[in-house]
Structures are given as structure tokens and as C-alpha cells.
Design an enzyme around this catalytic site. Sequence first.
Site, PDB file in Angstrom:
ATOM      1  N   ASN A 150      10.566   0.818  -8.924  1.00 21.60           N
ATOM      2  CA  ASN A 150      10.138   1.108 -10.298  1.00 21.60           C
ATOM      3  C   ASN A 150      10.906   2.251 -10.969  1.00 21.60           C
ATOM      4  O   ASN A 150      10.959   2.315 -12.179  1.00 21.60           O
ATOM      5  CB  ASN A 150       8.617   1.339 -10.366  1.00 21.60           C
ATOM      6  N   CYS A 282       3.714   5.071 -10.307  1.00 20.65           N
ATOM      7  CA  CYS A 282       2.689   5.490  -9.350  1.00 20.65           C
ATOM      8  C   CYS A 282       1.675   6.469  -9.927  1.00 20.65           C
ATOM      9  O   CYS A 282       0.511   6.456  -9.561  1.00 20.65           O
ATOM     10  CB  CYS A 282       3.367   6.112  -8.151  1.00 20.65           C
TER      11      CYS A 282
END
Length: 480
Positions: A150, A282
Site C-alpha cells: 500500500n 494501516c
Amino acid sequence: MTTFGLLIDGAETEAADGRRFTSHDPATGAVTGEFARAGAADVNAAVTAAGRAYERTWRHTSATERGRLLQDVARRIQDAAGRLAVEEARDCGKALSQTRYDVGLAARYFEFFGGAAAALHGEQLPLGRDVIDFTVREPHGVCGQINAWNFPLNMAARSLAAALAAGNTAVLKTPELAPYTTALLGRILTDAGVPAGVVNIVHGLGEEAGAALSGHPDVGLLTFTGSVGTGRTVAAAAAATITPCVLELGGKSPTVVFPDADLEEVAGRLARGFVEAAGQSCDLPSLAVVHSDVHEEFVHRLVAHVRKFTVGPGVEDPDLGPLISARQRERVEGHIAGAVREGATVAVGGGRPRDPRLGDGWYVEPTVLTGVTPDMAVATEEIFGPVLSVVPFGTEEEAVAIANGTGYGLAAFVWTRDLGRGIRMTKEILAGQVYVNCFGSGDPVMTPFGGFNKSGYGREKGFEALRTYTRVKNVCISTH
Ligand code: NAD
């Protein structure tokens, strides 16, 4: 289409068994690059090269020299920033303004750790005249680094720059879903004159290259960024060889909104926050814990912001791009459907965008769920998609219980004008990062980063990372 080999001992090579794999643009499904697919033999060659470079070169290079080289890498990343941002947007689907920011941060990691390298030192202990006693911070040797998809370039930069600044060499396994920009970073490091073997970059699958790296007996420190489940596997493999580990895992970061907060400001910033990277980050605020007195008004304001968001391919710089894969989209859609079955309401979004132009990409609309109770899966599990769950609360104690009830502990955000209450919340909330009246510090390079509880252990970023990437030796010498 660009093809990349494995960067081992300063040269790009094919995998020993000649296998390759491709990465894909999540906006269209088109192939973005072809990569050599490392197996255990290749990982072993990379670790051997890193061990040799550590012994022969890097551990004897002065911190000042290491720092200078890292700062040169920072300049080269800046020079290549335009291309890196576009390739990152294509490879992991993120909006261009986000990838431009990420590339800027990648350069900043090399700049910061380059500058900090020479400031890392031990301490002298005053033990009297019979001995001289001091501590030395020594590198671990070869660092094995396994990253998620990501923030690929950003994460590679944060781990490599800190490891190298502290005197380690590295073998980095790129995320198989988005390896492109880390492969380009490898070429930048080579062009900058980083000695052969100091950084080795292997591409490949988790259960092959990742497993080989996490179980390798010659790795001195393992840093892992990814999901809780894989983190557990990696830590177990590291335990077998007593290798220390840093685990940067998932999160379910709460935003606690008290009635005295500026609701319009928080709603606007929270809306932007939970759709960052299409919700695949996250530490983003994916759980809103909102005082019941202002819950209705807050949701109304939030939804108004979300309705304005644009969705599209990352390279067109929308508010949010696609999810990384079809599988990830299924997971996110499953979470939304499950929440509705459990009694939650979709306040906005909930499906796929209707624009036929987006039909080939893995998109989900930005979604706000209300009527969520603290025991529902969408209030406690990481969804990793553009989905915000809103839970009401009554008392401060209830807010703390909901915020701490997820089992994660990466970040938390508190919004109140009452400073005493803000401070109380920082003491009660269990998370590696607690922010009051802001969504982030503005300088993610210098602030230490890591989790409590299921979100992992160990710290990356900031000066704290240099402690992570070294081990302490105490030296005591008799004066007689
Ligand atoms: P993942 O756990 O599926 O994969 C992460 C990495 O581990 C990949 O490189 C993968 O190839 C590798 N891997 C998979 N199986 C392995 C095995 N058996 N042995 C060794 N390595 C293996 O995670 P993901 O889907 O790539 O990333 C999403 C997750 O990462 C989310 O949970 C997110 O919260 C977390 N994340 C955490 C941070 C942080 O700093 N705390 C940052 C970004 C992402």
C-alpha cells in the site's frame, strides 16, 4: 512493458529457475511490469551477498560517509519524482497527489537518516576510576525486510534508509502486488554508488521468497510490514533462529469526536482521512466514535463531504482510486454486506461506482456505515477499504472502551476543545500514536511509528528507528 531482475550483489539477475511474474494496474487490470520471481536459492544468494558486503565494506564505512551517500540518494529520488509518482499510481492504484506526497517522503527518509547517521552513538557510564565503561550501538548485520503493497516506495525507503544509516546491509522483498517503484529505487541506489551487495532487492511471492527470507539463519534483524496473520507466521519463523523482529501490522484506528469539537472541520478531515489510498492504509481513521449528542449532525456533515468525492484511476488524481485487487474488493464488499446483515445502515456508498468507464477496475464507493455497535465485525476488524464505521458513545469511559476494544493499537485521534480531556484520553488510549485535534503530525519521517497489541511491536521512523536497527554492546575496560 518494463522488465526487472533481482538486484543481487549489485547486478540485476534472473531467478535461478528462470521464473517470472507480472504486476497489474488495479484501475484497468493491464500488466504494469514483469519481474524475476525469486525462490529460496535466490534469497540465499541475496543474503550471502549482503553478509559479504557487511563484512567487507559497509561496517567499516564511516557514519559520515554512509550519511552522505544516503543524502545523495534522496536528491536522486527527488530528480526522478515525476516518473516514480506516476508508476506508483499505476502499480498500486493510488491518486497521483498521494503518490507525489509519498515519493517526497521517500526522499525525506534518505535525507533524514542520512543526516542522523553520524549522530548515533553510545554512552559512557561513570563507574569510578578502576574501569572505563561505555556502550556501543552496533548494527545487526543483514536486515531482512518484507513489505506490504500500500505504500511500496515509501516503506522501502523508511526501512532501507534507517538500516543503512545504522550500518546494516539489507535484503528487501518487494510486495508482489506492487513491486515496480521499489525495483526503480534499486536502480537509483546502484546509480548513486551504493556498494554492491549493500542493498539487495528480491521480488516474489510471500510463501516462497518471503518465507525463505524470514526463516534464513543469517538474517540479523527482520522487519515486516503486513497483515496480522502473516506477521504471526513471520515471527514464528524468526523465533526458530532467535532473530529479532519488528512487526508493523494492521490497525483499526478510532477517531473520538466530543461534542465541543469543530464538527465541520472534523467531518471534512475525517472524510478525507478514511478514503486515503482507498482506505488501504494501516493507520487511517476507519472507526468514528462520536458523542450521541452530536452523532446525527456529524453523520450528516460527513455524508455531505463523502458525496462530493470523485472515484477513478490513480493517474487521473481522483479523491480515491481502486482497491489493489479483485480479492481485496470481495473482502471489502463482504464486510459491508455482513454489517448490513447485523443491522448496520449504509449512510452513503456501499456498492461499486456506476461509471461504465471504471468497469475493468477494482473499485468500491466510499462508504459510511451507521447503526454500528462496538461488537460488530466492522467496528473491530480491519476492512482495508474505503469504509468508515460510526459508533455513538455517551461517557468518556465508554469512548475509551470502544477505542481500546478493537484489539489493535496503531493510531487514535481525539477531537475536543477541552485540553484536560484531550490529555486524559492520551493516557487512557492504547495505541502507538495518539493525536489530539489533528490527523497526523505533519512530519511522519521524524516521529516514531509502530503499534501496541495486535498492531505489532518495534518502531520504524525517526531517531527511534536507529535504535531498532542497532543492538547495544557494553564495553568495560580495567584501568589497571
Ligand atoms: P500481507 O501480510 O498479505 O503481505 C505482506 C508481505 O508479506 C508481502 O510482501 C507478502 O509477500 C509477504 N508474505 C506473505 N506470506 C508470507 C509468508 N508466509 N512468509 C513471509 N512473507 C510473506 O499484507 P498485505 O495485504 O500486503 O498488506 C496489507 C496489510 O499490511 C494490512 O493489514 C495493513 O494494515 C498492513 N500494513 C501495516 C503498516 C504499518 O506500518 N503498521 C503499513 C502498511 C500496511
